[in-house]
Enzyme design. Sequence first.
Site, short mmCIF file in Angstrom:
data_model
loop_
_atom_site.label_atom_id
_atom_site.label_comp_id
_atom_site.label_asym_id
_atom_site.label_seq_id
_atom_site.Cartn_x
_atom_site.Cartn_y
_atom_site.Cartn_z
N SER A 107 51.57 56.30 40.97
CA SER A 107 51.12 54.90 40.93
C SER A 107 49.61 54.83 40.83
CB SER A 107 51.57 54.17 42.20
OG SER A 107 50.87 52.96 42.34
N TYR A 129 48.13 49.52 35.44
CA TYR A 129 48.14 48.09 35.10
C TYR A 129 46.95 47.87 34.17
CZ TYR A 129 51.26 47.44 39.11
OH TYR A 129 52.32 47.51 39.99
N THR A 155 52.92 49.15 33.52
CA THR A 155 53.83 48.23 34.21
C THR A 155 53.49 46.80 33.80
OG1 THR A 155 54.10 49.76 36.04
CG2 THR A 155 54.63 47.46 36.49
N LYS A 225 57.01 49.71 31.55
CA LYS A 225 57.92 49.63 32.70
C LYS A 225 58.02 48.16 33.12
CE LYS A 225 58.37 51.33 37.48
NZ LYS A 225 58.00 50.19 38.33
N HIS A 249 61.29 46.20 39.16
CA HIS A 249 60.28 46.55 40.17
C HIS A 249 60.93 46.67 41.57
CE1 HIS A 249 55.71 46.66 40.08
NE2 HIS A 249 55.95 46.89 41.36
C1 LIG Z 1 56.50 50.58 48.26
C2 LIG Z 1 56.64 50.43 46.78
C3 LIG Z 1 55.52 50.43 45.99
C4 LIG Z 1 55.63 50.29 44.60
N1 LIG Z 1 54.50 50.35 43.85
C5 LIG Z 1 54.62 50.30 42.50
C6 LIG Z 1 53.47 50.45 41.68
O1 LIG Z 1 52.36 50.65 42.17
N2 LIG Z 1 53.66 50.38 40.34
C7 LIG Z 1 54.88 50.20 39.77
O2 LIG Z 1 55.00 50.15 38.55
N3 LIG Z 1 55.98 50.08 40.52
C8 LIG Z 1 55.89 50.12 41.86
N4 LIG Z 1 57.01 50.02 42.63
C9 LIG Z 1 58.34 49.90 41.98
C10 LIG Z 1 58.95 51.29 41.73
O3 LIG Z 1 58.23 52.00 40.76
C11 LIG Z 1 60.39 51.20 41.23
O4 LIG Z 1 60.47 50.35 40.10
C12 LIG Z 1 61.40 50.74 42.28
O5 LIG Z 1 60.98 51.07 43.58
C13 LIG Z 1 62.76 51.36 41.99
O6 LIG Z 1 63.72 50.88 42.86
P1 LIG Z 1 64.25 51.70 44.14
O7 LIG Z 1 63.13 51.69 45.13
O8 LIG Z 1 65.40 50.86 44.57
O9 LIG Z 1 64.65 53.08 43.71
C14 LIG Z 1 56.91 50.13 44.01
C15 LIG Z 1 58.05 50.15 44.83
C16 LIG Z 1 57.93 50.29 46.19
C17 LIG Z 1 59.18 50.33 47.01
#
Ligand SMILES: Cc1cc2nc3c(=O)[nH]c(=O)nc-3n(C[C@H](O)[C@H](O)[C@H](O)COP(=O)(O)O)c2cc1C
Length: 358
Positions: A107, A129, A155, A225, A249
């Site tokens: 990330s 981003y 994203t 994404k 997300h």
């Molecule tokens: C704590 C947390 C932080 C996240 N931060 C980002 C991020 O910085 N960028 C991003 O594209 N997605 C982010 N996501 C989304 C994840 O990349 C992903 O799409 C999602 O967690 C997948 O679902 P799951 O947690 O049920 O496996 C984040 C998710 C969580 C839980």
Amino acid sequence: MPTLVNLFDYEQAAQTKLPESVFGFYAGGAADEITLRENHAVFNRIKLRPRVLTNVSQRALETTLLGHATAMPIIIAPMGMAKLAHPDGEVAIAQAAKNADIIQCLSTLSNTSLEEVAAVGASCWFQLYVYKDRNISQRLVERATSAGYKAIVLTVDVPVGSLRENLMRTGLQLPTGLALRNFDEFYNTEAANIRAFINSQLDPSLTWHDLEWLISITPLPVLVKGILRGDDAKRAIDCGVSGIIVSNHGGRQLDTAVTGLEALPEVVAAVGMGTEVFVDGGIRRGTDIVKALALGARAILVGRPVLWGLAVAGQNGVEQILAILRRELDTAMALCGCASVADIGSDLVTRELAGSTR
Ligand SMILES: Cc1cc2nc3c(=O)[nH]c(=O)nc-3n(C[C@H](O)[C@H](O)[C@H](O)COP(=O)(O)O)c2cc1C
């Protein structure tokens, strides 16, 4: 501690270990959390149609993603602020990814700099981003390229921050010293400044031209994404992306949005052969991975369970999460009559889902 057998056990164990507001920040979703719950529930509604008598004595989980070999069709999803789970944060995740020989997507909002994570030597993609200050995005892309990242993941489902009611209630106390280390050269993002910095840099005016711009400034393959529609996927391909990540997300942005799995067949049909499509959201079982691949995903991304493993036992905990997923995928493939990832076809799942979002 009781024996932790599956990813749900790790979630429970992490909940007892983490401060309530940190667990809530990781686990929670937007508004009523309907999409968050659906993300996993949708997998349970699809039934598998196993093939029998196919000789599954040898199984191969390996595949290639954007031309690079990987040990299994599992990618670690980008998640900001991993050091809230464990002081080793993103480096521990990278070590585990390296040992499992899979890709980690780092990330942008990591607590460790992209260079420090790259130094671990795992195969990495960098999530980005496009910020209001385009120079920041451009500079991060240049740094990721020099550090050896294999792809840029843009994203696109965060034009604005979402409404996280659990955080409105509990707040999120950030320990001093914790910062978004990729931004050290631009801003002081320590503690109280983090949210202000993110809010000041999110750009709700982004359009497809900004995707074209990003593709024009980097030699690396670019994936998008956060796509949930076939027409948007097609548009992204026309802009020149190398892959699509179908994602809501993790239910953290638009509540009641369609799940990635439900949107997957429409996206796969829209992009046709030749473009790799990935999916995430709610994947907790080897059988979930088989279902996602059967519906056309090249690989899946797993998010929160990696943080649960990290919270419970650092790098070792992440390795255990990946080992559980590997064991479950291997078993599910064998029981479905698949000796290799390429054997996982659309005939393995019931068809109700494929038409449900159109
Ligand atoms: C704590 C947390 C932080 C996240 N931060 C980002 C991020 O910085 N960028 C991003 O594209 N997605 C982010 N996501 C989304 C994840 O990349 C992903 O799409 C999602 O967690 C997948 O679902 P799951 O947690 O049920 O496996 C984040 C998710 C969580 C839980």
